[in-house]
Motif scaffolding. Structure first.
Motif, PDB file in Angstrom:
ATOM      1  N   ALA A 127       0.318   3.739  16.770  1.00  0.00           N
ATOM      2  CA  ALA A 127      -0.840   3.130  17.445  1.00  0.00           C
ATOM      3  C   ALA A 127      -1.719   4.215  18.075  1.00  0.00           C
ATOM      4  CB  ALA A 127      -0.352   2.152  18.510  1.00  0.00           C
ATOM      5  N   ILE A 128      -1.103   5.195  18.715  1.00  0.00           N
ATOM      6  CA  ILE A 128      -1.877   6.269  19.365  1.00  0.00           C
ATOM      7  C   ILE A 128      -2.630   7.094  18.318  1.00  0.00           C
ATOM      8  CG2 ILE A 128      -1.651   8.428  20.665  1.00  0.00           C
ATOM      9  CD1 ILE A 128       0.694   7.033  22.159  1.00  0.00           C
ATOM     10  N   VAL A 129      -1.949   7.432  17.231  1.00  0.00           N
ATOM     11  CA  VAL A 129      -2.594   8.245  16.186  1.00  0.00           C
ATOM     12  C   VAL A 129      -3.789   7.496  15.590  1.00  0.00           C
ATOM     13  CG1 VAL A 129      -2.250   9.230  13.886  1.00  0.00           C
ATOM     14  CG2 VAL A 129      -0.553   9.594  15.640  1.00  0.00           C
ATOM     15  N   ILE A 130      -3.603   6.208  15.306  1.00  0.00           N
ATOM     16  CA  ILE A 130      -4.700   5.424  14.715  1.00  0.00           C
ATOM     17  C   ILE A 130      -5.857   5.312  15.703  1.00  0.00           C
ATOM     18  CG2 ILE A 130      -5.357   3.123  13.925  1.00  0.00           C
ATOM     19  CD1 ILE A 130      -2.640   2.913  12.625  1.00  0.00           C
ATOM     20  N   ALA A 131      -5.535   5.091  16.973  1.00  0.00           N
ATOM     21  CA  ALA A 131      -6.600   4.980  17.984  1.00  0.00           C
ATOM     22  C   ALA A 131      -7.377   6.295  18.101  1.00  0.00           C
ATOM     23  CB  ALA A 131      -5.986   4.600  19.333  1.00  0.00           C
ATOM     24  N   VAL A 132      -6.657   7.409  18.112  1.00  0.00           N
ATOM     25  CA  VAL A 132      -7.334   8.720  18.215  1.00  0.00           C
ATOM     26  C   VAL A 132      -8.217   8.954  16.980  1.00  0.00           C
ATOM     27  CG1 VAL A 132      -6.913  11.213  18.201  1.00  0.00           C
ATOM     28  CG2 VAL A 132      -5.634   9.755  19.756  1.00  0.00           C
ATOM     29  N   GLY A 133      -7.696   8.618  15.800  1.00  0.00           N
ATOM     30  CA  GLY A 133      -8.474   8.773  14.563  1.00  0.00           C
ATOM     31  C   GLY A 133      -9.728   7.918  14.578  1.00  0.00           C
ATOM     32  N   ALA A 134      -9.572   6.668  15.030  1.00  0.00           N
ATOM     33  CA  ALA A 134     -10.726   5.766  15.085  1.00  0.00           C
ATOM     34  C   ALA A 134     -11.780   6.296  16.059  1.00  0.00           C
ATOM     35  CB  ALA A 134     -10.265   4.367  15.507  1.00  0.00           C
ATOM     36  N   LEU A 135     -11.322   6.802  17.204  1.00  0.00           N
ATOM     37  CA  LEU A 135     -12.269   7.347  18.194  1.00  0.00           C
ATOM     38  C   LEU A 135     -12.992   8.573  17.639  1.00  0.00           C
ATOM     39  CD1 LEU A 135     -10.331   7.002  21.564  1.00  0.00           C
ATOM     40  CD2 LEU A 135     -12.352   5.740  20.816  1.00  0.00           C
ATOM     41  N   ALA A 136     -12.241   9.420  16.914  1.00  0.00           N
ATOM     42  CA  ALA A 136     -12.854  10.618  16.320  1.00  0.00           C
ATOM     43  C   ALA A 136     -13.927  10.229  15.321  1.00  0.00           C
ATOM     44  CB  ALA A 136     -11.784  11.476  15.651  1.00  0.00           C
ATOM     45  N   LEU A 137     -13.609   9.240  14.483  1.00  0.00           N
ATOM     46  CA  LEU A 137     -14.585   8.789  13.482  1.00  0.00           C
ATOM     47  C   LEU A 137     -15.800   8.165  14.155  1.00  0.00           C
ATOM     48  CD1 LEU A 137     -14.913   8.667  10.431  1.00  0.00           C
ATOM     49  CD2 LEU A 137     -13.948   6.386  10.481  1.00  0.00           C
ATOM     50  N   PHE A 138     -15.542   7.347  15.172  1.00  0.00           N
ATOM     51  CA  PHE A 138     -16.631   6.698  15.915  1.00  0.00           C
ATOM     52  C   PHE A 138     -17.544   7.750  16.537  1.00  0.00           C
ATOM     53  CE2 PHE A 138     -18.260   4.845  19.897  1.00  0.00           C
ATOM     54  CZ  PHE A 138     -18.949   3.764  19.377  1.00  0.00           C
ATOM     55  N   ALA A 139     -16.941   8.758  17.157  1.00  0.00           N
ATOM     56  CA  ALA A 139     -17.741   9.817  17.799  1.00  0.00           C
ATOM     57  C   ALA A 139     -18.557  10.585  16.762  1.00  0.00           C
ATOM     58  CB  ALA A 139     -16.814  10.766  18.558  1.00  0.00           C
ATOM     59  N   ALA A 140     -17.943  10.885  15.613  1.00  0.00           N
ATOM     60  CA  ALA A 140     -18.653  11.647  14.580  1.00  0.00           C
ATOM     61  C   ALA A 140     -19.826  10.844  14.026  1.00  0.00           C
ATOM     62  CB  ALA A 140     -17.679  11.998  13.454  1.00  0.00           C
ATOM     63  N   ILE A 141     -19.609   9.562  13.750  1.00  0.00           N
ATOM     64  CA  ILE A 141     -20.702   8.734  13.204  1.00  0.00           C
ATOM     65  C   ILE A 141     -21.787   8.567  14.263  1.00  0.00           C
ATOM     66  CG2 ILE A 141     -21.270   6.429  12.363  1.00  0.00           C
ATOM     67  CD1 ILE A 141     -18.530   6.339  11.045  1.00  0.00           C
ATOM     68  N   GLY A 142     -21.371   8.352  15.525  1.00  0.00           N
ATOM     69  CA  GLY A 142     -22.358   8.209  16.605  1.00  0.00           C
ATOM     70  C   GLY A 142     -23.204   9.464  16.775  1.00  0.00           C
ATOM     71  N   ALA A 143     -22.560  10.630  16.740  1.00  0.00           N
ATOM     72  CA  ALA A 143     -23.298  11.892  16.878  1.00  0.00           C
ATOM     73  C   ALA A 143     -24.258  12.068  15.719  1.00  0.00           C
ATOM     74  CB  ALA A 143     -22.310  13.060  16.932  1.00  0.00           C
ATOM     75  N   ASP A 144     -23.830  11.671  14.533  1.00  0.00           N
ATOM     76  CA  ASP A 144     -24.681  11.762  13.352  1.00  0.00           C
ATOM     77  C   ASP A 144     -25.935  10.897  13.511  1.00  0.00           C
ATOM     78  OD1 ASP A 144     -23.723  13.530  11.502  1.00  0.00           O
ATOM     79  OD2 ASP A 144     -23.697  12.011   9.910  1.00  0.00           O
ATOM     80  N   LEU A 145     -25.716   9.664  13.978  1.00  0.00           N
ATOM     81  CA  LEU A 145     -26.837   8.736  14.161  1.00  0.00           C
ATOM     82  C   LEU A 145     -27.807   9.257  15.219  1.00  0.00           C
ATOM     83  CD1 LEU A 145     -25.041   5.275  13.951  1.00  0.00           C
ATOM     84  CD2 LEU A 145     -26.613   6.268  12.289  1.00  0.00           C
ATOM     85  N   LEU A 146     -27.247   9.797  16.311  1.00  0.00           N
ATOM     86  CA  LEU A 146     -28.116  10.322  17.395  1.00  0.00           C
ATOM     87  C   LEU A 146     -28.978  11.480  16.909  1.00  0.00           C
ATOM     88  CD1 LEU A 146     -25.814  10.190  20.556  1.00  0.00           C
ATOM     89  CD2 LEU A 146     -27.872   8.848  20.088  1.00  0.00           C
ATOM     90  N   ARG A 147     -28.377  12.335  16.118  1.00  0.00           N
ATOM     91  CA  ARG A 147     -29.126  13.490  15.599  1.00  0.00           C
ATOM     92  C   ARG A 147     -30.215  13.044  14.639  1.00  0.00           C
ATOM     93  NH1 ARG A 147     -24.420  17.826  14.249  1.00  0.00           N
ATOM     94  NH2 ARG A 147     -23.763  18.181  16.365  1.00  0.00           N
TER      95      ARG A 147
END
Lengths: 140, 143
Positions: B121-141
Motif C-alpha cells: 500500500a505504501i509503495v503504491i501510494a508513493v508511486g501514485a503521488l510521484a506520478l501525480f506530481a510529475a503530471i502536475g508539474a508538466d501541466l503547470l509548465r
C-alpha cells in the motif's frame, strides 16, 4: 461470533457436533448467518480462476495492441512472444484446475498455484519489457 | 573454503529447497488435511493476490503506453518498470503466502502474519503521488 465459533475457526476445522451431543440450551442471539454451502465455495473459486484468466488476457491484449499501434520492430515482438505463451499457459492451468474442481470440490491443489505464479512473473517481465521498449522508442 | 564456512550455506540451500518443494505441494509438510472449504478460501486469497499482480502489470503497461512524455527524463519508464517489477514480486509472494497458510492450517497453527499488504500500500501510494506530481508539474509548465 461467539467464543466457541472463534475456537472452531482457529483450528481451521468445520464445526461438527457428534450425534446427540449438540447442546440444546444455547439459543442463538439474533439472526446467525449460515455457513456457506460447499458448492458456493466451489463456485467462488471457479469464478476466481476465470477472473485471473481474463486479467491475463487483458494484459496480453494491451501489450499486443501497443506493439501493433507503434509498429514496433522485431525484437519487441520477440519480447511479446513469451507473454503470449505465458498467457496460454495461464489459460491451460486455469482450465485444468477448474476441471479438477468441477469433478471433485476437495481436489488437491497439486502444482496449479506455483505454476500460475511463475507464469504471471513471465507475463509481467515479458510484457513489461516490451512496453518499456515501446515507450523508449516513442520517446525518441 | 573450510567446512565450517560451507555448512551454513548448505543448510541454507536445504532450507530453500524445502521451501520450494512446499510451494509445489504443501501436503509434503505433513499434518492433517484441513476442511476443504478453508483450503478453497486460501486458494481464492491467492488468486486475489495474483489478480493484484496482474493489475500492477497492467498499470505499468498502461503508463508506458498511454502517459505522454514527462519532462523529468525516464520518470515514466521508471514508474512503469517499478510497477511491472512490483507485479512480479506480488506474484511470487502470493504463492509463498498460500503455501505458508496451507501449512499452518494443516498443523492447526495460527495463520501467518505478514507486513506485505502495508508495504505494498505504501509503495503504491508513493508511486501514485510521484506520478501525480510529475503530471502536475508538466501541466503547470505547459500553461
Amino acid at each position: 461470533m461467539t467464543n466457541h465459533d472463534r475456537d472452531e475457526m482457529s483450528t481451521h476445522r468445520a464445526p461438527e457436533w457428534p450425534e446427540g451431543s449438540k447442546p440444546e440450551g444455547r439459543k442463538p442471539q439474533g439472526r446467525q448467518p449460515e455457513p456457506p454451502k460447499p458448492d458456493v465455495q466451489q463456485e467462488l473459486t471457479l469464478l476466481s480462476w476465470r477472473r485471473v484468466s481474463l486479467g491475463a488476457a487483458v494484459i496480453v491484449l494491451v501489450a499486443g495492441t501497443s506493439v501493433l499501434v507503434h509498429r514496433a520492430p522485431l525484437p519487441t515482438l520477440a519480447l511479446i512472444a513469451p507473454a503470449a505463451l505465458a498467457w496460454a499457459g495461464i489459460l491451460f492451468v486455469s482450465y485444468r484446475r477448474r476441471a479438477a474442481l468441477s469433478r471433485q470440490p476437495a481436489a488437491a491443489h497439486a502444482t496449479a498455484p506455483l505454476l500460475l505464479s511463475v507464469l504471471a512473473v513471465i507475463l509481467a517481465l515479458s510484457a513489461g519489457g516490451a512496453a518499456l521498449v515501446i515507450a523508449a522508442l516513442g520517446a525518441r | 573454503m573450510c567446512f565450517s564456512q560451507l555448512r551454513p550455506r548448505v543448510r541454507f540451500n536445504r532450507l530453500m529447497w524445502r521451501l520450494v518443494r512446499q510451494w509445489f505441494d504443501p501436503t509434503l509438510a505433513g499434518g492433517t488435511t484441513p476442511d476443504y472449504r478453508f483450503s478453497l478460501a486460501n486458494e481464492r486469497t491467492f488468486l486475489a493476490w495474483i489478480r493484484t499482480a496482474l493489475a500492477l502489470v497492467g498499470g505499468g503497461l498502461a503508463i508506458a503506453a498511454f502517459v505522454p512524455d514527462l519532462r523529468v527524463t525516464y520518470l515514466r519508464e521508471a514508474i512503469a518498470g517499478a510497477l511491472v517489477l512490483l507485479g512480479a514480486v506480488v506474484a511470487i509472494r502470493a504463492v509463498d503466502h498460500w503455501a505458508r497458510s496451507e501449512r499452518a492450517m494443516r498443523f492447526g497453527q495460527p495463520l501467518p502474519v505478514s507486513r506485505f499488504p502495508a508495504i505494498l500500500a505504501i509503495v503504491i501510494a508513493v508511486g501514485a503521488l510521484a506520478l501525480f506530481a510529475a503530471i502536475g508539474a508538466d501541466l503547470l509548465r505547459a500553461a
